[in-house]
Scaffold this motif. Sequence first.
Motif, PDB file in Angstrom:
ATOM      1  N   GLY A  85       8.094  -0.573   6.370  1.00 60.87           N
ATOM      2  CA  GLY A  85       7.711   0.348   5.559  1.00 60.87           C
ATOM      3  C   GLY A  85       8.679   1.980   5.831  1.00 60.87           C
ATOM      4  O   GLY A  85       9.052   1.862   6.536  1.00 60.87           O
ATOM      5  N   GLY A  86       7.697   2.708   4.970  1.00 63.88           N
ATOM      6  CA  GLY A  86       9.192   3.747   4.607  1.00 63.88           C
ATOM      7  C   GLY A  86       8.729   4.296   3.132  1.00 63.88           C
ATOM      8  O   GLY A  86       8.119   4.419   2.387  1.00 63.88           O
ATOM      9  N   GLY A  87       9.713   5.620   3.513  1.00 66.91           N
ATOM     10  CA  GLY A  87       9.922   6.375   2.061  1.00 66.91           C
ATOM     11  C   GLY A  87      10.968   7.713   1.998  1.00 66.91           C
ATOM     12  O   GLY A  87      11.355   7.878   3.202  1.00 66.91           O
ATOM     13  N   GLY A  88      10.206   8.331   1.075  1.00 63.61           N
ATOM     14  CA  GLY A  88      10.399   9.899   1.370  1.00 63.61           C
ATOM     15  C   GLY A  88      10.570  10.734  -0.028  1.00 63.61           C
ATOM     16  O   GLY A  88       9.254  10.346  -0.840  1.00 63.61           O
ATOM     17  N   VAL A 126       2.808  12.629   5.271  1.00 62.89           N
ATOM     18  CA  VAL A 126       3.256  12.072   4.448  1.00 62.89           C
ATOM     19  C   VAL A 126       3.232  10.467   6.436  1.00 62.89           C
ATOM     20  O   VAL A 126       2.821   9.313   5.877  1.00 62.89           O
ATOM     21  CB  VAL A 126       3.511  11.752   3.886  1.00 62.89           C
ATOM     22  CG1 VAL A 126       4.612  10.423   3.057  1.00 62.89           C
ATOM     23  CG2 VAL A 126       3.303  12.568   2.595  1.00 62.89           C
ATOM     24  N   ILE A 127       4.654  11.344   7.056  1.00 62.21           N
ATOM     25  CA  ILE A 127       4.538  10.003   7.703  1.00 62.21           C
ATOM     26  C   ILE A 127       4.036  10.179   8.785  1.00 62.21           C
ATOM     27  O   ILE A 127       3.701   9.064   8.983  1.00 62.21           O
ATOM     28  CB  ILE A 127       6.237  11.171   8.345  1.00 62.21           C
ATOM     29  CG1 ILE A 127       7.474  11.378   8.050  1.00 62.21           C
ATOM     30  CG2 ILE A 127       6.877  10.291   9.837  1.00 62.21           C
ATOM     31  CD1 ILE A 127       8.395  11.861   7.551  1.00 62.21           C
ATOM     32  N   ALA A 128       3.272  11.464   9.104  1.00 60.52           N
ATOM     33  CA  ALA A 128       2.085  11.797  10.084  1.00 60.52           C
ATOM     34  C   ALA A 128       1.363  10.036   9.633  1.00 60.52           C
ATOM     35  O   ALA A 128       0.389   9.098  10.358  1.00 60.52           O
ATOM     36  CB  ALA A 128       1.322  12.373  10.471  1.00 60.52           C
ATOM     37  N   MET A 129       0.550  10.246   8.588  1.00 60.61           N
ATOM     38  CA  MET A 129      -0.060   8.831   7.939  1.00 60.61           C
ATOM     39  C   MET A 129       0.162   7.475   7.607  1.00 60.61           C
ATOM     40  O   MET A 129      -0.689   6.739   8.627  1.00 60.61           O
ATOM     41  CB  MET A 129      -0.416   9.547   6.717  1.00 60.61           C
ATOM     42  CG  MET A 129      -1.621   8.900   5.605  1.00 60.61           C
ATOM     43  SD  MET A 129      -1.373   9.062   4.002  1.00 60.61           S
ATOM     44  CE  MET A 129      -3.386   8.538   3.230  1.00 60.61           C
ATOM     45  N   ALA A 130       1.095   7.840   8.022  1.00 57.22           N
ATOM     46  CA  ALA A 130       1.818   6.427   7.423  1.00 57.22           C
ATOM     47  C   ALA A 130       1.488   5.519   9.884  1.00 57.22           C
ATOM     48  O   ALA A 130       0.777   4.825   9.399  1.00 57.22           O
ATOM     49  CB  ALA A 130       2.967   5.829   7.618  1.00 57.22           C
ATOM     50  N   PHE A 189       1.091  -1.476  -0.001  1.00 56.47           N
ATOM     51  CA  PHE A 189       0.195  -0.095   0.410  1.00 56.47           C
ATOM     52  C   PHE A 189       0.809   1.597  -0.281  1.00 56.47           C
ATOM     53  O   PHE A 189       2.117   1.531   0.603  1.00 56.47           O
ATOM     54  CB  PHE A 189      -0.625   0.198   0.865  1.00 56.47           C
ATOM     55  CG  PHE A 189      -1.280   1.201   1.878  1.00 56.47           C
ATOM     56  CD1 PHE A 189      -2.529   2.207   0.962  1.00 56.47           C
ATOM     57  CD2 PHE A 189      -0.900   2.405   2.673  1.00 56.47           C
ATOM     58  CE1 PHE A 189      -3.276   3.316   1.401  1.00 56.47           C
ATOM     59  CE2 PHE A 189      -1.768   3.530   2.700  1.00 56.47           C
ATOM     60  CZ  PHE A 189      -2.702   3.938   1.803  1.00 56.47           C
ATOM     61  N   GLY A 190       0.670   1.934  -0.508  1.00 56.67           N
ATOM     62  CA  GLY A 190       1.659   3.056  -0.832  1.00 56.67           C
ATOM     63  C   GLY A 190       0.304   4.682  -1.251  1.00 56.67           C
ATOM     64  O   GLY A 190      -0.530   4.307  -1.921  1.00 56.67           O
ATOM     65  N   VAL A 191       1.572   5.933  -1.254  1.00 57.52           N
ATOM     66  CA  VAL A 191       0.226   6.596  -1.552  1.00 57.52           C
ATOM     67  C   VAL A 191       2.190   7.592  -1.962  1.00 57.52           C
ATOM     68  O   VAL A 191       2.786   7.869  -2.304  1.00 57.52           O
ATOM     69  CB  VAL A 191       0.166   7.402  -0.228  1.00 57.52           C
ATOM     70  CG1 VAL A 191      -0.218   7.053   0.991  1.00 57.52           C
ATOM     71  CG2 VAL A 191       0.941   8.689   1.185  1.00 57.52           C
TER      72      VAL A 191
END
Length: 419
Positions: A281-284, A143-147, A127-129
Motif C-alpha cells: 500500500g501507499g499514497g501521498g 492518513v499515514i498513521a491510519m494505514a 481499500f483507499g481513503v
Amino acid sequence: MLTTRPRGTNDILPGEVEKWQYLEELARQVCREYGYGEVRTPVFEHTELFARGVGETTDIVEKEMYTFTDRGDRSITLRPEGTAAAVRAYVENKLYAMPQPIKLFYIGPMFRYDRPQAGRYRQFHQFGVEVFGSDSPAVDAEVIAMAMDIYERIGLKDLELHINSVGCPDCRPILREKLQEHFRPHLANLCPNCQGRFERNPLRILDCKNEKCQNIGRHAPTTLDALCAACDSHFELVKSYLDAVGVQYIVDNRLVRGLDYYTRTAFEIMARDIGAQSSVGGGGRYNGLIEECGGPPTPGIGFALGLERILLTAERQGITFPVTRGPAVFIATVGTEVEKQAFTLLQQLRRQGIAAEKDYLGRSLKAQMKYAGKLDARLVIILGEEEVARGVAVVRDMQAGEQQEVPMGGMVDYIKAKS
C-alpha cells in the motif's frame, strides 16, 4: 474457452471470501473511528479523467489501462485506481461547498493490464481513503498513521514505512533541471519510455523498473536535494507528528511513487513476505489534482491498500482471521413426515438471526450428520417422527459430543440461549 476465467482475474469462493469480508469490515470500522464516509464511484470513467489525473507519462496511462470506445463513440476506461474517480465525484457533486475537510473511503475492484504474478492481478481490489480540503501536515500524519493502524489490527509484522517529499510546483522545476543535467549524457542508454520522459517528466525516470535505467539513476539528484523552504518545513512537521504517535518510518529520498499527481508527502508500505512486488500500500499528497480535474484549488491526500497483497502477506505470516464459516445449527430429519416441521423451524431460527441449514438431498441420518460436520455446524437438531409426535426433538452439541431432548415449543429459545 467459456469455462476459464480471463488471465489475471480470480474467483473468490466461499471459504475464502469470509477473509475478504472480515478485512473489509475491519477497514470500515477504522474509517468510522477516524471519521471517513464511504463513496462508491463507477467502475468505468471517461478516459480523459485518468489521462489528466493519473498522468500521461505514467506506466498506468501509457501501458496498463483497459480502454475502449463505447457505442456512443466515447473513450471509456475501467478505473485503474481510485483517487481520480473520488476527485471527480468531489468536484461533480460540489462537495467543496460543504464544511472542509471532506474525508472519504472506498473499497472496490481496479483494472490494469499487467503481467500477473503473486499479489498482482489484472483485476485487483483496493481499500483507499482521501482527504480533501486541508494542507495541514497533521492530516498527512493521520492518513499515514491510519494505514499503519489497519495493518497492526490485522496483525501484519515486519512492515517498513518509507516516506519522502516530492516537492511542489515551486521546487519541481529546479529538480527537473538537475535531473535533466544528470540524465542528458546517458540519454541514448535509457529505455525508450524514459527517453520520452526526459523532456516531459524526468522524475518518472527514477520510478523506471528497467535495470539499466535504475543504474543510471542511482546517483541522480533526489527530490530532497531541491525542496523549497515551504516543502522542507512541511516534511519536517509530518515527521514530527509521526514521531509524536510512535509511527516508525524510513526516509527514502528515491521514493517517487508511480503517479504524476503527487506533491510533497509520498509514502509506501513494504512487506518482505511477498517477493519482488513488496508494496502492500501507499499514497501521498496531491494538492493540484482537484484543480487539474476542473475543481477549485483544493489540497488533497490519500492512500490505497491492495487487498490481495494484504491477504497474501497475512497467509505467508501465518495470520488467521476470526471468521465464521458454517451454520450455527443444522436440522437433520428422519422420515418424510417431519420435513415440513423441519422447514418451518429452519425459517423460525433464521428470523431470530441464527444461521441455520438443513438437508435437501434426502440423505440418510448418518449422511446428514456427516454433512453437518463438513459444514462445521455446532448444533444439530434431529427431528424424528416418533420424537415430534411426543412434541420433542434431540439437540446434539457437535463440539461437546453431548445431546438432550428439548421440547419443540421452546426450541427457538433454547437454541438462542446456546448460540
